[in-house]
Each structure stands twice: as structure tokens, then as C-alpha cells.
Scaffold this motif. Structure first.
Motif, PDB file in Angstrom:
ATOM      1  N   GLY A 394       0.815  -1.226   0.000  1.00 58.04           N
ATOM      2  CA  GLY A 394       0.000   0.000   0.000  1.00 58.04           C
ATOM      3  C   GLY A 394       0.845   1.272   0.000  1.00 58.04           C
ATOM      4  O   GLY A 394       0.305   2.377   0.066  1.00 58.04           O
ATOM      5  N   GLN A 395       2.172   1.131  -0.060  1.00 51.41           N
ATOM      6  CA  GLN A 395       3.018   2.340  -0.031  1.00 51.41           C
ATOM      7  C   GLN A 395       2.985   3.107  -1.349  1.00 51.41           C
ATOM      8  O   GLN A 395       3.217   4.311  -1.373  1.00 51.41           O
ATOM      9  N   ALA A 396       2.767   2.409  -2.467  1.00 51.54           N
ATOM     10  CA  ALA A 396       2.796   3.098  -3.764  1.00 51.54           C
ATOM     11  C   ALA A 396       1.595   2.668  -4.596  1.00 51.54           C
ATOM     12  O   ALA A 396       1.413   1.488  -4.868  1.00 51.54           O
ATOM     13  N   ARG A 397       0.811   3.655  -4.987  1.00 55.29           N
ATOM     14  CA  ARG A 397      -0.315   3.362  -5.882  1.00 55.29           C
ATOM     15  C   ARG A 397      -0.115   4.039  -7.231  1.00 55.29           C
ATOM     16  O   ARG A 397      -0.974   4.007  -8.089  1.00 55.29           O
ATOM     17  N   GLU A 398       1.000   4.744  -7.378  1.00 56.18           N
ATOM     18  CA  GLU A 398       1.270   5.392  -8.671  1.00 56.18           C
ATOM     19  C   GLU A 398       2.783   5.416  -8.937  1.00 56.18           C
ATOM     20  O   GLU A 398       3.591   5.184  -8.047  1.00 56.18           O
ATOM     21  N   MET A 399       3.127   5.719 -10.169  1.00 57.10           N
ATOM     22  CA  MET A 399       4.481   5.535 -10.675  1.00 57.10           C
ATOM     23  C   MET A 399       5.550   6.354  -9.936  1.00 57.10           C
ATOM     24  O   MET A 399       6.627   5.853  -9.630  1.00 57.10           O
ATOM     25  N   ASN A 400       5.260   7.622  -9.656  1.00 53.79           N
ATOM     26  CA  ASN A 400       6.313   8.458  -9.084  1.00 53.79           C
ATOM     27  C   ASN A 400       6.629   8.066  -7.649  1.00 53.79           C
ATOM     28  O   ASN A 400       7.775   8.160  -7.198  1.00 53.79           O
ATOM     29  N   LEU A 425       3.753  -3.848 -13.855  1.00 59.39           N
ATOM     30  CA  LEU A 425       3.836  -4.560 -12.570  1.00 59.39           C
ATOM     31  C   LEU A 425       2.951  -3.900 -11.518  1.00 59.39           C
ATOM     32  O   LEU A 425       2.218  -4.577 -10.785  1.00 59.39           O
ATOM     33  N   LEU A 426       3.031  -2.572 -11.437  1.00 60.51           N
ATOM     34  CA  LEU A 426       2.233  -1.847 -10.441  1.00 60.51           C
ATOM     35  C   LEU A 426       0.745  -2.077 -10.688  1.00 60.51           C
ATOM     36  O   LEU A 426       0.002  -2.435  -9.774  1.00 60.51           O
ATOM     37  N   SER A 427       0.324  -1.869 -11.939  1.00 62.90           N
ATOM     38  CA  SER A 427      -1.113  -1.932 -12.208  1.00 62.90           C
ATOM     39  C   SER A 427      -1.643  -3.342 -12.006  1.00 62.90           C
ATOM     40  O   SER A 427      -2.726  -3.531 -11.460  1.00 62.90           O
ATOM     41  N   ARG A 428      -0.869  -4.330 -12.413  1.00 63.83           N
ATOM     42  CA  ARG A 428      -1.371  -5.701 -12.273  1.00 63.83           C
ATOM     43  C   ARG A 428      -1.386  -6.131 -10.804  1.00 63.83           C
ATOM     44  O   ARG A 428      -2.267  -6.868 -10.373  1.00 63.83           O
ATOM     45  N   THR A 429      -0.425  -5.653 -10.020  1.00 56.23           N
ATOM     46  CA  THR A 429      -0.440  -5.985  -8.583  1.00 56.23           C
ATOM     47  C   THR A 429      -1.613  -5.290  -7.891  1.00 56.23           C
ATOM     48  O   THR A 429      -2.254  -5.847  -6.997  1.00 56.23           O
ATOM     49  N   VAL A 437      -2.172   3.956 -12.881  1.00 56.14           N
ATOM     50  CA  VAL A 437      -0.993   4.209 -12.034  1.00 56.14           C
ATOM     51  C   VAL A 437      -0.229   5.442 -12.505  1.00 56.14           C
ATOM     52  O   VAL A 437       0.857   5.756 -12.002  1.00 56.14           O
ATOM     53  N   GLY A 438      -0.796   6.160 -13.462  1.00 55.18           N
ATOM     54  CA  GLY A 438      -0.167   7.423 -13.895  1.00 55.18           C
ATOM     55  C   GLY A 438       1.117   7.184 -14.672  1.00 55.18           C
ATOM     56  O   GLY A 438       1.366   6.086 -15.181  1.00 55.18           O
ATOM     57  N   ARG A 439       1.922   8.241 -14.751  1.00 56.93           N
ATOM     58  CA  ARG A 439       3.153   8.147 -15.560  1.00 56.93           C
ATOM     59  C   ARG A 439       4.290   8.820 -14.832  1.00 56.93           C
ATOM     60  O   ARG A 439       4.068   9.706 -13.985  1.00 56.93           O
TER      61      ARG A 439
END
Ligand SMILES: Cc1cc2nc3c(=O)[nH]c(=O)nc-3n(C[C@H](O)[C@H](O)[C@H](O)COP(=O)(O)OP(=O)(O)OC[C@H]3O[C@@H](n4cnc5c(N)ncnc54)[C@H](O)[C@@H]3O)c2cc1C
Length: 461
Positions: A394-400, A425-429, A437-439
């Protein structure tokens, strides 16, 4: 906006050259900046000056005539253009670019800017992809076109997209043994998309010829493939892959060339302040542009693959179209007939491009199979597991945020190679779509440069 500054074009590929040609025809003297030593861009890349000479037919095949026309167009206007080869644009701020040429920095102010920065390979990793002998498709083609050498003696071609078959064909024609073409697309998807591709029968025919030539020379072509790993100690010696039935198979080779289509070079557009939107066909965030190439920032125009992957023919047309838009914005007379013709041709190519995307879909499930210990960011040594972990916790929900926590995308390539993987990887997790998950926000310098260059720049400022 002032008209006193000459327009600036970044990129001397098909898009940049045709833009420059149109501006010169209107009596302007544009600045054309390109980090390459010779004009031509990616597809019409010229070998280095001196020594290495090969006829255009050998270098560009069916595209030799087009390559020659683009090269000649630039040669014809050379004296009426402020051409800056070997010059990297490493930053863009409101009204000025930062350049680096032969170790020297310079700030170049602009009022009107055409970004024609092209594309690079899009890759997703698999176990063993960091072994010596594993190359991207584009990289292996550059070796052949630019340096006249092959990446191996027996090369396996893996991935998807038209470049997969084209580069395999070019290697075979150059006398290299092609161990096989391993296409991630199921054959049925390609067959279904064929009707739509009839919109451009000549391009379809070329594609079919590459496939036919490969088959006629005994090259195995496998569809619906997924990579398992590249094997080897000092260097790759085999590609292990899963066939469409899920059976694990092994093909010996001494090089692997792989790629999953292309990704636009958008960092300068980002630094220029352009608004971005998610593009489903490219599965990427792209700077917004209207049909004429105008971005959301007045005075900044986007042309060619840098604004969205459309191929070299579209790049030529879009370069000229952006130049016409720029001229119109300067209050110069418009050639309405030519604008109409360009718009019509660009929209026909866009329709063909949609069929091409259907014929070579991005293998979205590839990311699920990337093992946790596989390195995804080579600059910073970040593994797939590290990215999944910050998403799961839950620490990162977007790319930056993921970049800040893991350093993926923080190294020399500034995410140009690993951001597609990180997003997948982020979006599928997280169970979201990749746009969710932005850019990564672009950061200068967009490519490595000597520390002294940054210091010199502060003196300029
Ligand atoms: C490696 C590779 C090989 C390809 N091979 C083929 C092929 O064989 N056949 C085919 O149909 N398509 C090929 N493509 C696709 C092809 O690149 C494009 O469709 C076409 O070249 C697009 O033209 P363009 O003018 O938009 O960009 P490009 O031709 O890519 O030109 C962009 C130019 O911008 C310059 N540039 C970019 N960023 C900067 C910067 N920051 N500072 C200074 N200069 C910069 C680059 O040096 C380059 O010369 C290839 C793509 C790649 C990445």
C-alpha cells in the motif's frame, strides 16, 4: 510569441526533415538539432561517414527509394538550415532548450518548437534478459544498419510487432542464421486483423513477403509464445520458451533480439509542459496533439513517432503538417489544398495503424510471469519483487511514488527502458489498468551528461 527567433526542430528523422523542408520553402531558416551524427532518424539511419559504404538497397531494402528521398530533401536545404548534428537536447524549459554538443553546453531560446523525437524499443524483461547476447530488436537492427555487424551468428527473434519480422528478415538477408521467430501474438489474432490491414495493401504485402521469405528459408515461426528464460553463463546459449499449448521448449542460439513494439520519446514534450493523455492503442501516456500537430502549449508542435507510434510514412506527413500549422500560427499564408491532402492521408494511416495494433497486441499477461528476482531497472538494480512489494504494502499506488521508494526509473535511462515494466507490474499488482498508475514525470537531464555541463549551464542562467 515572437517571430524574431527561428523555429527550432528537435530530430532529423523523416518528421523533422519534412518539417524543416516546409519551413525553408516558406522562407524561414529553422534550427534542426539531432543527437545523431548524420540525418535520417531511426528508419533511414545512415552509416558513419567514411569507410563503411553499402548501397541504399542493401541498407534499406524496399524502403531504399524513400530513404533516398528523405536524405536528399535534407541535403537540398542543408545551406538554408542551422543544422546541429551530434547535439543532445537534454532539457526544455519555457522558451529555451539546453543543448550539449562535443562536451559544450548551450541554451537555445525558442518561440516555436517542433518536437520530432521519434521512438525507442518497448521491452518487458524475462529471466536472463541481462545476459550478454540479449539485445532489443531496434538495437540489433542498429548494429546491422549503422555498424554493418550482426549481434550473433544464430539469432532468435522474440516479441511482437512488424519490426520482429522485418529485422529477422534483414538478418537472414545479411547471411545470419535465424534460429526462429517467436511471436507472442496468437496466429488467430493476426488472421482476424488481416481484413483491416487491406487498407494498405502494399504494406501488408511487404509484411507477408517477410514471413514468406523466412518460411521459405526454413526459419521456424511460432505464434502465441511466452518466454521462460534466456540461458547461458558468459553469454546466452539458448532461449527457453512456452509454446501456444503451454509446452516448454528450448532453442539454441548465441543471441536473442526481442521487443514488444515501440514507445514514444516524450520527455521533452513533458518538460515543455504539454498535457498528456493515456492512449489505448500505444498503451502509453502521450502528449496531446490535434490533427495538425499542435500540443496543448502554444508554439510547441509534435510530429512523428514522438507524439504516438504511426510509422515513417506518417512521420513525413505529420512533420510537414506541423510546419504548416506553425506557419499558420505565425500568420503566414496557408496552402489549404495541401493541408487537406495531408489530413486525408494521415487519417487513412491512422485507420491502418489501428488494424496493426490488433494484429500485434501487447502481451499484457507477460508481466505476471516476470519472476520476483528478475531485474527490471538495470540502471538502479531494482527487481520486479521490489516494485510488487511497494504496491502490495500500500506504499505506492502510482508511478512516481514507486520510483521514490524503489529507485526504478531514477537512473541513467530516466525510466525510458523500465517505465513500461514498472507500470505493468504496479497496475497488475494493484488490479488496475495501466493508466490507473499514472506516468513518470520527466526530469532533466533526460539522458546522461557530464557534471561539467550542468555547471556551465548555471553560469549561462
Ligand atoms: C531502433 C529503431 C529501428 C527502427 N527501424 C524501423 C524500420 O526498419 N522500419 C520501419 O518502418 N520503422 C522502423 N522504426 C520505426 C521508425 O523509427 C519510425 O516510424 C520513423 O523513423 C519515425 O520517424 P520520426 O521522424 O518520427 O523519428 P525518428 O526517425 O526516430 O527520428 C527522431 C530523431 O530525433 C533525434 N532525437 C530524439 N531525441 C533527441 C534529443 N533529446 N536530442 C537530440 N536529438 C534527439 C534522434 O536522434 C532521431 O534522429 C524503428 C524504430 C526504432 C526505435
Amino acid at each position: 510569441m515572437s517571430e524574431t527567433l527561428p523555429p527550432v526542430i528537435v530530430g532529423a528523422g523523416p518528421a523533422g526533415i519534412r518539417a524543416a523542408e516546409r519551413l525553408v520553402a516558406a522562407g524561414l531558416r529553422p534550427v534542426v538539432v539531432d543527437e545523431a551524427a548524420r540525418w535520417g532518424g531511426q528508419i533511414y539511419r545512415q552509416p558513419p561517414d567514411g569507410g563503411f559504404t553499402r548501397p541504399k538497397k542493401a541498407l534499406y531494402g524496399f524502403e531504399a527509394g524513400k530513404a533516398d528521398a528523405v536524405h536528399r530533401a535534407m541535403a537540398a536545404i542543408r545551406d538554408r538550415v542551422d543544422y546541429r548534428p551530434r547535439t543532445l537536447v537534454w532539457n526544455c524549459e519555457a522558451g529555451a532548450l539546453d543543448l550539449l554538443c562535443d562536451g559544450a553546453s548551450e541554451a537555445l531560446p525558442f518561440s516555436h518548437l517542433i518536437l520530432a523525437t521519434g521512438a525507442t524499443d518497448r521491452v518487458l524483461p524475462f529471466p536472463g534478459w541481462t545476459l550478454p547476447g540479449v539485445f532489443t530488436l531496434g538495437g540489433s537492427q542498429v548494429a546491422l544498419k549503422f555498424q554493418g555487424c550482426a549481434v550473433g551468428r544464430r539469432v532468435a527473434f522474440l516479441g511482437t510487432g512488424p519490426l520482429l519480422y522485418l529485422v529477422a528478415y534483414q538478418y537472414l538477408k545479411a547471411g545470419v542464421e535465424v534460429a526462429g521467430v517467436f511471436d507472442t501474438t496468437p496466429f488467430a489474432a493476426q488472421a482476424r486483423a488481416t481484413a483491416g490491414m487491406l487498407r494498405d495493401a502494399a504494406t501488408l504485402a511487404k509484411g507477408l513477403l517477410y514471413v514468406g521469405w523466412l518460411r521459405a528459408h526454413g526459419v521456424p515461426i511460432h505464434n502465441g509464445v511466452r518466454p521462460v528464460r534466456a540461458e547461458g553463463a558468459e553469454r546466452v546459449n539458448a532461449l527457453v520458451w512456452r509454446d501456444a499449448q503451454g509446452q516448454e521448449r528450448r532453442t539454441s542460439c548465441d543471441a536473442v533480439a526481442f521487443g514488444l513494439g515501440l514507445r514514444s520519446e516524450t520527455q521533452l514534450a513533458d518538460l515543455a509542459g504539454c498535457r498528456f493523455r493515456f492512449d489505448e492503442a500505444d498503451r502509453a501516456w502521450l502528449p496531446e496533439r490535434d490533427g495538425a500537430g499542435r500540443s496543448s502549449v502554444p508554439g510547441v508542435y509534435l510530429a512523428g513517432d514522438g507524439g504516438g507510434i504511426s510509422g515513417a510514412d506518417a512521420a513525413e506527413l505529420a512533420g510537414e503538417r506541423a510546419a504548416l500549422a506553425l506557419l499558420e500560427d505565425l500568420g503566414r499564408p496557408m496552402d489549404g489544398k495541401r493541408v487537406k491532402e495531408l489530413d486525408g492521408r494521415l487519417s487513412r494511416i491512422a485507420a491502418f495503424r489501428r488494424s496493426l495494433s490488433a494484429a500485434f497486441p501487447f502481451p499484457a499477461d507477460w508481466a505476471d510471469a516476470i519472476a520476483d528476482d528478475t531485474m527490471i531497472c538495470r540502471c538502479e538494480g531494482v527487481t520486479a519483487g521490489a516494485v510488487r512489494e511497494v504496491a502490495r504494502s500500500g506504499q505506492a499506488r502510482e508511478m512516481n511514488r514507486a520510483k521514490a521508494l524503489t529507485r526504478a526509473g531514477m537512473g541513467r535511462c530516466q525510466g525510458r527502458m523500465c517505465s513500461a515494466t514498472t507500470a505493468e507490474l504496479l497496475s497488475r499488482t494493484l488490479g488496475t489498468s495501466p493508466d490507473g498508475v499514472g506516468r513518470l514525470r520527466a526530469q532533466p537531464p533526460i539522458k546522461p551528461l557530464p557534471v561539467s555541463a550542468g555547471a556551465e549551464r548555471r553560469e549561462v542562467a
